[in-house]
Design an enzyme around this catalytic site. Structure first.
Site, mmCIF file in Angstrom:
data_model
loop_
_atom_site.group_PDB
_atom_site.id
_atom_site.type_symbol
_atom_site.label_atom_id
_atom_site.label_comp_id
_atom_site.label_asym_id
_atom_site.label_seq_id
_atom_site.Cartn_x
_atom_site.Cartn_y
_atom_site.Cartn_z
ATOM 1 N N SER A 117 0.818 -1.213 0.000
ATOM 2 C CA SER A 117 0.000 0.000 0.000
ATOM 3 C C SER A 117 0.858 1.272 0.000
ATOM 4 C CB SER A 117 -0.956 -0.041 1.201
ATOM 5 O OG SER A 117 -1.962 0.931 1.093
ATOM 6 N N ASP A 147 10.164 5.550 -10.138
ATOM 7 C CA ASP A 147 9.775 6.223 -11.383
ATOM 8 C C ASP A 147 10.588 7.486 -11.637
ATOM 9 O OD1 ASP A 147 7.978 4.357 -12.228
ATOM 10 O OD2 ASP A 147 6.178 5.437 -11.626
ATOM 11 N N LYS A 197 -0.634 -4.117 -3.297
ATOM 12 C CA LYS A 197 -1.940 -3.579 -2.894
ATOM 13 C C LYS A 197 -2.047 -2.156 -3.439
ATOM 14 C CE LYS A 197 -4.952 -2.577 1.032
ATOM 15 N NZ LYS A 197 -5.135 -1.138 0.756
#
Length: 498
Positions: free
Chosen positions: A310, A321, A335
């Site tokens: 999460s 990224d 998740k």
């Protein structure tokens, strides 16, 4: 109008008010859907449900508690969605949720999930997402990925999530015995003594003899950004030249918390975005200049494993990224959804998945997870013989007895005892040392790090000290690039099969 008719009308009104008041937007969507051919109006379903409610309450062979029917109907409705994160919250669950939010609760200290469906091929065992730092579960050596197959000899597939939570939590000082399944065949009992569980936030310090700062973010609460900044201030004071962020076994937490932590790395750009079925509910969380406190020149390595879920995946995905960190460890849990708790009264409510989140490169990692840039496994999979030996060692109680006899074992004594036990059972000595050390730490608290056992931490340090950090990070790929590679390979494989 008869008394029964009045009761029926009252229920219809209450049901309609609930739907309009709590789920106004969703109801509007359902109304549009109902206009299609061959679709039954959702209001008709509501009427039927209320009719059945009344009929059962008045005609069942035994007297029925209306609340039992109410709770059963809501549980069934939400279970039908097949989403383990969407469920009815009864009074006990709501109280536990409140306790967790404010920072402490009683129990064994395991973050868990449970499938809604159980089949002979895939029983609905309780899966340990992560143990909570310094909790009875963590000190007993329970790991992310373990399955709880029984609680006090009651099989968990036949239990609801609320029943599981009720069985694990109880009065501080009382015990509960759970049966753990690890891997395919390692099955053993663990007796846990319930304790007051303090929800931790972060632990940090300099790694001895280095200029590397180490911070373990245990969970994302409202205090986490402040504690993370405290760690950064300490590192800066000590002239740090590299930082390790440990997100292993971090089950997640508040999205605002992880956004505020990520915001310390960059002064602009998307951190994470959430998307709902309703466009008006979509959100984009972006960085701002006023919160940036980390220099871009500081090398960062992030430790992840299958217990990272999460919000910890939001931070990992963000750093990956933007190529702001190098990821070491194992693939994360996967998740990628966002839940919201909606109270229905002062004593109950529902938790429902409202959106999915996307990383800066526009990828949702739900049920996929985030792969590390460098995979390092702390414990290699056991052979069948090793599994049998491990279970035999655990069930023997040999380690517990050794620590009871000498609760203040020194590291030298731990090594001697581990060497003897490892030779007797044919298990890796490094693992046995870890188990003994955990047993000793039950009364002393977990150390900040364990370089003797932790191969992943050692690998992270090698990345920072090896002189090739910039080259390694430059070669990493964004999650979008990795996703496109997978899709391209799948298309190629499909084409080759034709």
């Amino acid at each position: 109008m008869s008394l029964n008719e009045k009761k029926y009308l009252k229920r219809i009104i209450i049901a309609v008010v609930l739907v309009i008041g709590v789920f106004g937007a969703s109801f509007a969507f359902a109304q549009q859907k109902s206009q299609r051919d061959n679709k039954v109006n959702s209001f008709q379903y509501m009427k039927t449900i209320n009719s059945v409610f009344d009929f059962v309450e008045q005609n069942y062979v035994d007297e029925v508690d209306a609340r039992v029917l109410y709770e059963g109907a809501l549980k069934g409705m939400l279970d039908a969605l097949g989403d383990p994160y969407t469920l009815y919250l009864d009074e006990d669950y709501m109280r536990d949720l409140t306790d967790t939010t404010v920072g402490s609760f009683g129990g064994v200290g395991l973050s868990i999930s449970k499938p809604t469906e159980s089949t002979p091929e895939k029983p609905a065992y309780v899966e340990v997402a992560s143990p909570i730092e310094d909790s009875p579960g963590a000190k007993a050596g329970i790991q992310a990925g373990d399955y709880i197959v029984a609680i006090e000899d009651r099989p968990t597939p036949e239990m609801t999530m609320n029943e599981v939570l009720g069985a694990l939590r109880g009065e501080v000082g009382t015990s509960v015995t759970i049966t753990i399944l690890r891997g395919k065949n390692m099955r053993f009992d663990v007796k846990l003594v319930r304790a007051r569980i303090e929800v931790p936030t972060a632990k940090y310090g300099m790694i001895k003899g280095t200029s590397i700062g180490y911070v373990r973010l245990i969970e994302f609460t409202k205090e986490t950004p402040k504690r993370f900044q405290d760690a950064l201030d300490l590192f800066e004071k000590n002239g740090y030249k590299g930082m390790i962020i440990d997100l292993r076994d971090n089950p997640g937490g508040l999205i605002d918390s992880v956004v505020n932590v990520a915001d310390k790395f960059v002064d602009k750009g998307v951190i994470v975005s959430t998307r709902s079925r309703l466009a008006a509910e979509n959100q984009v969380y972006s960085a701002g200049k006023d919160k940036t406190t980390i220099k871009n020149s500081v090398p960062v390595v992030v430790l992840i494993n299958k217990g990272s879920a999460s919000a910890s995946e939001i931070l990992s995905g963000f750093l990956k990224d933007y190529k702001l960190a190098y990821l070491v460890g194992e693939r994360t849990y996967g998740k990628g959804s966002v839940q919201q708790v909606i109270p229905l009264s002062e004593t109950d409510g529902i938790k429902i998945t409202m959106a999915r989140y996307y990383t800066p490169s526009d990828v949702n990692i739900d049920k996929i997870g985030i792969p590390p840039d460098k995979e390092v496994i702390n414990i290699q999979p056991f052979t069948k013989e090793q599994e049998e030996a491990y279970v035999k060692m655990i069930n023997s109680g040999l380690i517990e007895k050794a620590v009871e006899a000498n609760p203040n074992m020194t590291e030298a004594q731990i090594k001697i005892k581990a060497k003897n036990i490892a030779a007797e059972y044919g298990i890796e000595e490094r693992l046995v040392r870890r188990i003994i050390r955990n047993q000793v730490n039950r009364t002393q608290g977990a150390p900040l790090y364990d370089l003797d056992f932790d191969l992943q931490l050692k690998a992270a340090m090698e990345v920072l000290q090896g002189g090739e950090y910039k080259t390694l990070v430059k070669k990493t790929k964004t999650l979008k690039q990795l996703q496109e590679e997978v899709e391209l390979k799948e298309k190629k494989d499909k084409k080759d099969k034709k």
